[in-house]
Design a protein around this motif. Sequence first.
Motif, PDB file in Angstrom:
ATOM      1  N   THR A  12      52.299  27.733  38.183  1.00 47.76           N
ATOM      2  CA  THR A  12      51.224  28.238  37.360  1.00 47.76           C
ATOM      3  C   THR A  12      50.716  29.691  37.977  1.00 47.76           C
ATOM      4  O   THR A  12      50.057  30.674  37.431  1.00 47.76           O
ATOM      5  N   TRP A 109      53.168  25.870  30.492  1.00 42.00           N
ATOM      6  CA  TRP A 109      51.960  25.625  30.690  1.00 42.00           C
ATOM      7  C   TRP A 109      51.681  24.328  29.995  1.00 42.00           C
ATOM      8  O   TRP A 109      51.384  23.368  30.627  1.00 42.00           O
ATOM      9  N   PHE A 136      46.580  28.993  38.869  1.00 45.38           N
ATOM     10  CA  PHE A 136      46.186  30.154  38.324  1.00 45.38           C
ATOM     11  C   PHE A 136      44.898  31.025  39.166  1.00 45.38           C
ATOM     12  O   PHE A 136      44.731  32.062  39.313  1.00 45.38           O
ATOM     13  N   THR A 329      47.268  26.399  24.542  1.00 42.36           N
ATOM     14  CA  THR A 329      47.846  27.455  25.001  1.00 42.36           C
ATOM     15  C   THR A 329      47.626  28.587  23.740  1.00 42.36           C
ATOM     16  O   THR A 329      47.233  29.812  24.292  1.00 42.36           O
TER      17      THR A 329
END
Length: 379
Positions: A12, A109, A136, A329
């Motif tokens: 990520t 994701w 992230f 998402t």
Amino acid sequence: MKRIHYLLALGTFGIGTTEFGVIGILPQIASAFATTIEKAGQLLSLFALIVAISGPFIMLLMSSLNKKKLMLFVLAIFAFSNVFSVFATSFNMLLVARLLPAFLHPVFWSIALSTAANNLANEQSSKGVAIVFGGFTVSSVIGIPLATLMASLFNWQSSFVLCAIINTISFLGILFFLPSIKTPEKQTISSQTKILKKPVLWISFFLSFLIIAAMFSTYSFMAVFLNTVTKMNGIQISWMLLIFGLTGVAGNWLAGFMLSKSILNTAFVFIIALTIIHLLLYFYGLYYIPMLLLISIWGFVHTAGFLIGNVNLTSSASESPEFVNSIFTTCGNAAVTCGTVLGGYFISSFSVQNVIWSSIGLLVLAFAVWIIKRFGNFE
């Protein structure tokens, strides 16, 4: 926590740096291609829009395939698209290069988040998801500021070289160190999509959507705000992004802890805190020293928003984890698109400083939906 969570976070990290790394270099790209900031913002908003549209459909089609191989394929495409971006000779060419990996973004994701949640007991699942979201966060701490710094020291192309290297490192980490992920028993499309009939899913969707849209309505133009309103140069902005991301690590961890206690209370605190911060940004954004403190607090609160939005939505349909994560998402990226477009509108119609009010308006709407969810009966 299991090693698998940290390996997924590595992935990520690569995905997040590619998607949001352009935030700090929008002024340079706009200048390089003689276009407006609003149009340059399409590099973020259209990427997010494609992810939003393709998310659930792509995941439904690929739900029975090998999870590890799928994630490796996604990271390889991301690395390739960044290399392609380096050689872009026009804005449209750069836009195409940016949009190539967007269709596969939801695959990584959805798998990463559902795997993180499923590898821990229910009461600990939000902490596992927080680790993956931490990837992230680290991309905010390291990837985005470094991309901004590279553009300031060299050129905007060097930012995409950096993103390609990060994706390659993530690819190698997943390839050599992530164990094979067990493919669950294949579910039919109808068995997965039945969660769409749940009212609580949709009220949670709108709450998460408004929270994330509010975050990105201003954040997408953070470099522009710091440059135009606070009068910072490129290197100073890269340092501000670094501070923003560093405090975000702590904010992400705290949100994971709070979510394990109460999802709705955590969302309430987030909405109120982010509203106050945006008001302070509007009144003190002109001043360098106050902004140093505000950037720290802003990063601490802002970075937790994606995690809060994810847990808020996915907890409403835990029986179909990968599909509901693909819905998140879609939710998150549609919100990024909406927030970025609205922020761009406020900048073009009013001023860069007034972009703050687009976020505040969305946060007021988010609070209204929070009240509906808190006191309504949607089960």
